[in-house]
Design an enzyme around this catalytic site. Sequence first.
Site, PDB file in Angstrom:
ATOM      1  N   ASN A  43      36.487  44.408  45.869  1.00 55.98           N
ATOM      2  CA  ASN A  43      37.616  45.279  45.579  1.00 55.98           C
ATOM      3  C   ASN A  43      38.914  44.485  45.686  1.00 55.98           C
ATOM      4  O   ASN A  43      39.070  43.621  46.563  1.00 55.98           O
ATOM      5  CB  ASN A  43      37.622  46.542  46.436  1.00 55.98           C
ATOM      6  N   ILE A  44      39.811  44.782  44.754  1.00 60.39           N
ATOM      7  CA  ILE A  44      41.084  44.073  44.649  1.00 60.39           C
ATOM      8  C   ILE A  44      42.185  45.132  44.618  1.00 60.39           C
ATOM      9  O   ILE A  44      42.298  45.882  43.645  1.00 60.39           O
ATOM     10  CB  ILE A  44      41.121  43.194  43.371  1.00 60.39           C
ATOM     11  N   GLU A  45      42.931  45.186  45.728  1.00 59.01           N
ATOM     12  CA  GLU A  45      43.923  46.249  45.863  1.00 59.01           C
ATOM     13  C   GLU A  45      45.290  45.802  45.343  1.00 59.01           C
ATOM     14  O   GLU A  45      45.478  44.649  44.935  1.00 59.01           O
ATOM     15  CB  GLU A  45      43.984  46.684  47.338  1.00 59.01           C
ATOM     16  N   CYS A  54      37.768  48.611  42.177  1.00 60.35           N
ATOM     17  CA  CYS A  54      36.639  48.596  43.108  1.00 60.35           C
ATOM     18  C   CYS A  54      35.715  47.407  42.853  1.00 60.35           C
ATOM     19  O   CYS A  54      35.683  46.852  41.748  1.00 60.35           O
ATOM     20  CB  CYS A  54      35.831  49.880  42.985  1.00 60.35           C
ATOM     21  N   GLU A  56      32.425  47.149  42.486  1.00 63.43           N
ATOM     22  CA  GLU A  56      31.387  47.254  41.451  1.00 63.43           C
ATOM     23  C   GLU A  56      31.981  47.192  40.056  1.00 63.43           C
ATOM     24  O   GLU A  56      31.384  46.626  39.133  1.00 63.43           O
ATOM     25  CB  GLU A  56      30.539  48.517  41.656  1.00 63.43           C
ATOM     26  N   CYS A  87      32.734  55.411  44.208  1.00 61.51           N
ATOM     27  CA  CYS A  87      33.696  56.434  43.766  1.00 61.51           C
ATOM     28  C   CYS A  87      33.341  56.948  42.370  1.00 61.51           C
ATOM     29  O   CYS A  87      32.545  56.355  41.643  1.00 61.51           O
ATOM     30  CB  CYS A  87      35.119  55.887  43.806  1.00 61.51           C
ATOM     31  N   CYS A  90      33.901  54.585  39.330  1.00 63.32           N
ATOM     32  CA  CYS A  90      32.868  53.544  39.195  1.00 63.32           C
ATOM     33  C   CYS A  90      31.567  54.126  38.653  1.00 63.32           C
ATOM     34  O   CYS A  90      30.855  53.475  37.885  1.00 63.32           O
ATOM     35  CB  CYS A  90      32.633  52.852  40.534  1.00 63.32           C
TER      36      CYS A  90
HETATM   37  N1  THU Z   1      35.903  50.867  47.122  1.00 72.10           N
HETATM   38  C1  THU Z   1      35.094  50.028  46.405  1.00 72.10           C
HETATM   39  O1  THU Z   1      35.473  48.903  46.085  1.00 72.10           O
HETATM   40  N2  THU Z   1      33.854  50.476  46.061  1.00 72.10           N
HETATM   41  C2  THU Z   1      33.314  51.654  46.482  1.00 72.10           C
HETATM   42  O2  THU Z   1      32.164  51.934  46.155  1.00 72.10           O
HETATM   43  C3  THU Z   1      34.116  52.578  47.312  1.00 72.10           C
HETATM   44  C4  THU Z   1      35.548  52.230  47.488  1.00 72.10           C
HETATM   45  C5  THU Z   1      37.211  50.343  47.573  1.00 72.10           C
HETATM   46  C6  THU Z   1      38.451  50.851  46.903  1.00 72.10           C
HETATM   47  C7  THU Z   1      39.496  50.549  47.959  1.00 72.10           C
HETATM   48  O3  THU Z   1      39.908  49.193  47.853  1.00 72.10           O
HETATM   49  C8  THU Z   1      38.755  50.698  49.278  1.00 72.10           C
HETATM   50  O4  THU Z   1      37.374  50.632  48.955  1.00 72.10           O
HETATM   51  C9  THU Z   1      39.056  51.994  50.027  1.00 72.10           C
HETATM   52  O5  THU Z   1      38.959  53.078  49.183  1.00 72.10           O
END
Ligand code: THU
Length: 134
Positions: A43-45, A54, A56, A87, A90
């Site tokens: 995940n890259i915020e 996310c 995946e 989520c 995804c």
């Molecule tokens: N996130 C994912 O990367 N994959 C998931 O299956 C659930 C949520 C990330 C998004 C965000 O960076 C962090 O988790 C919190 O929501």
Amino acid sequence: MKAKKEWVAMAQAVMDQAYVPYSHFPVGACLVTQEGQLFTGVNIENASYGLTNCAERTAIFKAVSEGQTAFQHLVIAGNTETPISPCGACRQVMAEFCAPDMQVTLVSKEGQVREMTVQELLPYSFTDGDLPRG
Ligand code: THU
């Protein structure tokens, strides 16, 4: 190492590369093509929050951008008490690129596993078949 164990290990290892300065919630993914090629993702915020990608989706987009669109398995790993739940966005992207019966392995912090198909994750999904033909 058995293939699936290796895919799980890859998803867990790549979590270190997650860019999560806001949530501190790292997620790792490992997408496997039909031919056995592996694409990892994290995940890259973003400071604007909503632009977060996310793990995946990162893995799927990496693979598609490299010309790969036929997949056999996806592993998603989180530092979670129970196997991580992907989520809705995804799940929709999985439905676009993965067969309904493709297996997705969800993994917790301690390595507890839950197996679900793409269709189980997103039943009655909107796909290309729902679009009118032009
Ligand atoms: N996130 C994912 O990367 N994959 C998931 O299956 C659930 C949520 C990330 C998004 C965000 O960076 C962090 O988790 C919190 O929501």
